[in-house]
Design a protein around this motif. Structure first.
Motif, short mmCIF file in Angstrom:
data_model
loop_
_atom_site.label_atom_id
_atom_site.label_comp_id
_atom_site.label_asym_id
_atom_site.label_seq_id
_atom_site.Cartn_x
_atom_site.Cartn_y
_atom_site.Cartn_z
N THR A 35 37.12 15.17 22.83
CA THR A 35 37.32 16.50 22.26
C THR A 35 35.98 17.17 21.96
OG1 THR A 35 39.42 15.80 21.28
CG2 THR A 35 38.38 17.76 20.34
N MET A 36 35.04 16.41 21.42
CA MET A 36 33.72 16.96 21.12
C MET A 36 33.01 17.37 22.41
SD MET A 36 33.47 17.06 17.89
CE MET A 36 31.75 17.32 17.61
N ARG A 37 33.15 16.58 23.47
CA ARG A 37 32.56 16.95 24.76
C ARG A 37 33.16 18.26 25.26
NH1 ARG A 37 32.87 11.14 27.42
NH2 ARG A 37 30.89 10.32 26.72
N ASP A 38 34.49 18.36 25.16
CA ASP A 38 35.18 19.58 25.60
C ASP A 38 34.70 20.79 24.80
OD1 ASP A 38 36.59 18.01 27.39
OD2 ASP A 38 38.43 17.98 26.20
N ILE A 39 34.56 20.63 23.50
CA ILE A 39 34.10 21.72 22.65
C ILE A 39 32.69 22.14 23.05
CG2 ILE A 39 33.37 22.31 20.29
CD1 ILE A 39 35.80 20.61 19.33
N ARG A 40 31.83 21.14 23.25
CA ARG A 40 30.45 21.44 23.64
C ARG A 40 30.42 22.17 24.98
NH1 ARG A 40 28.48 16.52 24.26
NH2 ARG A 40 28.42 16.18 22.02
N LEU A 41 31.21 21.69 25.94
CA LEU A 41 31.27 22.33 27.26
C LEU A 41 31.79 23.75 27.15
CD1 LEU A 41 30.98 22.09 30.34
CD2 LEU A 41 33.32 21.20 30.39
N ASN A 42 32.85 23.94 26.38
CA ASN A 42 33.40 25.29 26.19
C ASN A 42 32.38 26.21 25.53
OD1 ASN A 42 35.82 24.54 27.34
ND2 ASN A 42 36.84 24.16 25.39
N GLY A 43 31.64 25.69 24.58
CA GLY A 43 30.60 26.47 23.92
C GLY A 43 29.50 26.88 24.88
N GLU A 44 29.09 25.94 25.73
CA GLU A 44 28.06 26.24 26.72
C GLU A 44 28.55 27.27 27.72
OE1 GLU A 44 27.10 22.42 28.34
OE2 GLU A 44 25.98 21.80 26.57
N GLN A 45 29.80 27.14 28.14
CA GLN A 45 30.37 28.11 29.08
C GLN A 45 30.47 29.50 28.44
OE1 GLN A 45 34.05 26.23 30.19
NE2 GLN A 45 33.11 25.01 31.83
N ALA A 46 30.88 29.54 27.19
CA ALA A 46 30.99 30.82 26.48
C ALA A 46 29.61 31.46 26.33
CB ALA A 46 31.64 30.62 25.11
N LYS A 47 28.62 30.64 26.05
CA LYS A 47 27.25 31.16 25.92
C LYS A 47 26.77 31.72 27.25
CE LYS A 47 22.64 29.75 24.47
NZ LYS A 47 21.81 28.61 24.02
#
Length: 71
Positions: free
Chosen positions: A43-55
């Protein structure tokens, strides 16, 4: 060496049995904790990936807006 009585032997066996059950219970709890940690890690990996994509999207959108202003 002091010899133990039958009653003491039965009590000792019972304590050993109880201790083994406690160990088994702790092993099961540890397995559950490990499973939860693995899920949390994903879940933390997914959140980090989603954050990077959003950025990245935000940066791209800002560049597009800046180009539109220039044109």
């Amino acid at each position: 060496m002091k010899r133990i009585t039958d009653i003491q032997q039965v009590k000792l066996r019972r304590r050993i049995h109880d201790a083994m059950q406690d160990v088994d219970l702790l092993k099961n709890q540890l397995a559950e904790i490990r499973e939860c940690c693995a899920e949390l890690e994903q879940t933390m990996r997914d959140i980090r990936l989603n954050g990077e994509q959003a950025k990245s999207r935000a940066i791209a959108d800002a560049k597009r807006k800046q180009i539109k202003r220039v044109v």
